[in-house]
Design a protein around this motif. Structure first.
Motif, PDB file in Angstrom:
ATOM      1  N   LYS A  54       0.821  -1.219   0.000  1.00 13.98           N
ATOM      2  CA  LYS A  54       0.000   0.000   0.000  1.00 13.98           C
ATOM      3  C   LYS A  54       0.857   1.272   0.000  1.00 13.98           C
ATOM      4  CE  LYS A  54      -1.993  -1.169   3.900  1.00 13.98           C
ATOM      5  NZ  LYS A  54      -1.261  -2.417   4.218  1.00 13.98           N
ATOM      6  N   THR A  55       1.811   1.324   0.942  1.00 13.00           N
ATOM      7  CA  THR A  55       2.675   2.504   1.020  1.00 13.00           C
ATOM      8  C   THR A  55       3.488   2.655  -0.266  1.00 13.00           C
ATOM      9  OG1 THR A  55       2.827   2.385   3.407  1.00 13.00           O
ATOM     10  CG2 THR A  55       4.611   3.533   2.287  1.00 13.00           C
ATOM     11  N   THR A  56       3.939   1.542  -0.799  1.00 12.62           N
ATOM     12  CA  THR A  56       4.725   1.598  -2.030  1.00 12.62           C
ATOM     13  C   THR A  56       3.903   2.200  -3.167  1.00 12.62           C
ATOM     14  OG1 THR A  56       5.968  -0.341  -1.291  1.00 12.62           O
ATOM     15  CG2 THR A  56       6.130   0.223  -3.626  1.00 12.62           C
ATOM     16  N   PHE A 121       1.775  11.373   6.132  1.00 19.14           N
ATOM     17  CA  PHE A 121       2.422  10.118   6.499  1.00 19.14           C
ATOM     18  C   PHE A 121       1.795   9.490   7.737  1.00 19.14           C
ATOM     19  CE2 PHE A 121       5.346  12.644   4.057  1.00 19.14           C
ATOM     20  CZ  PHE A 121       5.855  11.735   3.151  1.00 19.14           C
ATOM     21  N   GLN A 122       2.079   8.186   7.879  1.00 18.76           N
ATOM     22  CA  GLN A 122       1.502   7.405   8.967  1.00 18.76           C
ATOM     23  C   GLN A 122       1.974   7.897  10.328  1.00 18.76           C
ATOM     24  OE1 GLN A 122       2.110   3.212   8.573  1.00 18.76           O
ATOM     25  NE2 GLN A 122       1.258   2.767  10.566  1.00 18.76           N
ATOM     26  N   ASP A 123       3.265   8.153  10.450  1.00 20.70           N
ATOM     27  CA  ASP A 123       3.839   8.407  11.763  1.00 20.70           C
ATOM     28  C   ASP A 123       4.187   9.887  11.925  1.00 20.70           C
ATOM     29  OD1 ASP A 123       5.102   8.532  14.099  1.00 20.70           O
ATOM     30  OD2 ASP A 123       6.629   7.019  13.658  1.00 20.70           O
ATOM     31  N   CYS A 202      -3.094   9.736   1.714  1.00 17.92           N
ATOM     32  CA  CYS A 202      -3.149   9.697   3.173  1.00 17.92           C
ATOM     33  C   CYS A 202      -2.734   8.286   3.587  1.00 17.92           C
ATOM     34  CB  CYS A 202      -4.564   9.984   3.672  1.00 17.92           C
ATOM     35  SG  CYS A 202      -5.311  11.452   2.924  1.00 17.92           S
ATOM     36  N   ASP A 203      -1.495   8.134   4.041  1.00 16.16           N
ATOM     37  CA  ASP A 203      -0.974   6.794   4.341  1.00 16.16           C
ATOM     38  C   ASP A 203      -1.207   6.451   5.808  1.00 16.16           C
ATOM     39  OD1 ASP A 203       0.231   4.379   4.393  1.00 16.16           O
ATOM     40  OD2 ASP A 203       2.256   5.083   3.920  1.00 16.16           O
ATOM     41  N   GLU A 204      -2.286   5.762   6.089  1.00 17.37           N
ATOM     42  CA  GLU A 204      -2.667   5.392   7.453  1.00 17.37           C
ATOM     43  C   GLU A 204      -2.499   6.583   8.394  1.00 17.37           C
ATOM     44  OE1 GLU A 204      -2.264   1.568   8.703  1.00 17.37           O
ATOM     45  OE2 GLU A 204      -1.207   0.801   6.956  1.00 17.37           O
ATOM     46  N   PRO A 205      -3.174   7.702   8.081  1.00 22.81           N
ATOM     47  CA  PRO A 205      -2.899   8.927   8.833  1.00 22.81           C
ATOM     48  C   PRO A 205      -3.398   8.901  10.271  1.00 22.81           C
ATOM     49  CG  PRO A 205      -4.727   9.267   7.341  1.00 22.81           C
ATOM     50  CD  PRO A 205      -4.187   7.903   7.041  1.00 22.81           C
TER      51      PRO A 205
HETATM   52 MG   LIG Z   1       2.458   1.023   4.766  1.00 21.64          MG
END
Ligand SMILES: [Mg+2]
Ligand SMILES: Nc1ncnc2c1ncn2[C@@H]1O[C@H](COP(=O)(O)OP(=O)(O)OP(=O)(O)O)[C@@H](O)[C@H]1O
Length: 346
Positions: A54-56, A121-123, A202-205
């Protein structure tokens, strides 16, 4: 009535990472031939287990990674095209020696497009420099794209962005490390909004945030979308989160697209066995329905992307798998109403 144009078109996208195996480099196929579209103002949810790519996908779209192959079109402009051509059945067009017949290659300078395509980003802890002030973090994209004519205008823009995401403008001179997780994510969102983009990955925001503030941040994404006409690729593990915010949902497994449909359609009439198992992992609040619905428990682990099964990538864990599934990979086929599924048996 003419159908609304797509904002983003992705076709046959591949992202292979060279990784060392003994003395050799082998390709890790993180994303292997996926296609989808997103309309202006639309949210496409992207779900799948950890490591499925997914992130890729998100990073490759924004060209933080150079794509291995495929074509990416944004707002009518081709940003990248590796030149491979595909026929109507989705088969690669090759010459008599089996080599791909290549069309025109395209690889544009992304700088002007970074103003239109952004990522959250997620983090929020690792994606913001803790030693920068909020003003500097949000001001950075304004500087890069020269989006002001005076220091005062820069300041005003930063303060107004802080207000837009619900941050106290009096805190502009504070450092990122002084803020909570939820507030940091708001800083990250303000930074993404600074350039007035059309599209945000929105990567696992919200997955790094406390459950109590996840809903607030999700609601803010929805309000911003309404106000600014933003389109999102909204990545999540949790189908519950994605189901709420998405117009359509795409399900990925081991670098491949398994199913894509309108959000309600996917939740009410899931077809792919992998989607069924993801949905049956979602807790059902009503105990009566919970008892009636059969839980599908996935057997075995996700195979390593370096040891991809032949044919359908999901077949080693699939209760419907037949001989054919080991022989050839099923293509996504239209089951009506924009519901696409890649499965031989369902
Ligand atoms: Mg990911
Ligand atoms: N830069 C890289 N170099 C080599 N392999 C990578 C790189 N980035 C990702 N991978 C591999 O590609 C695959 C897909 O990773 P990716 O981070 O895209 O998955 P994901 O779906 O976002 O997972 P998660 O839900 O855990 O965030 C994994 O096997 C991962 O180990």
């Amino acid at each position: 009535m003419a159908e609304e144009k797509n904002l983003l078109e992705v076709s046959h996208l591949k992202q292979y990472f060279p990784v060392s195996q003994g003395f050799h480099k082998v390709p890790l196929k993180a994303v292997d031939d996926i296609s989808f579209t997103i309309k202006p103002g639309e949210t496409l949810g992207l779900v799948g287990e950890s490591g499925c790519g997914k992130t890729t996908v998100g990073r490759t779209l924004l060209r933080l990674y150079e794509p291995t192959a495929g074509k990416i079109t944004f707002d009518g402009d081709v940003l990248f095209d590796s030149g491979e051509q595909y026929d109507a059945n989705g088969e690669l067009v090759v010459d008599e020696k089996g080599r791909p017949v290549l069309g025109k290659k395209v690889n544009v300078d992304m700088l002007p497009y970074r103003k239109q395509m952004q990522m959250v980003f997620q983090d929020p802890y690792s994606s913001l420099n803790p030693r920068m002030t909020v003003e500097d973090i949000i001001g950075e994209p304004l500087d890069t794209h020269k989006l002001y004519s005076s220091k005062g205008e820069r300041r005003d823009k930063i303060l107004s962005l802080m207000e837009t995401v619900g941050l106290n403008a009096e805190h502009a001179m504070r450092y990122a490390h002084e803020f909570s997780g939820g507030q940091r994510q708001r800083i990250g969102i303000a930074r993404a909004l600074a350039v007035d983009p059309k599209f945000i990955v929105c990567d696992e925001p919200v997955s790094a945030l406390d459950v109590s503030i996840q809903a607030q941040v999700i609601n803010m994404f929805e309000e911003l979308q309404e106000k600014m006409g933003l389109a999102y690729l909204f990545i999540a593990h949790d189908l519950l989160v994605v189901r709420h915010i998405s117009d359509r949902i795409a399900v990925m497994y081991l670098g491949h697209m398994m199913e894509i449909a309108d959000s309600d359609e996917l939740n009410e009439h899931p077809i792919h066995p992998y989607t069924l198992s993801l949905l049956s992992a979602v807790p059902i609040p009503d105990p009566k329905t919970a008892r009636q619905s059969k839980r599908i428990v996935l057997e075995g682990d996700v195979p390593s992307p370096l040891k991809m099964p032949s044919g359908c990538p999901f077949r080693t864990r699939c209760q419907y798998a037949t001989e054919q599934c080991a022989i050839a990979k099923p293509q996504l086929t239209d089951r009506g109403n924009g519901h696409f599924v890649a499965c031989w048996n369902r």
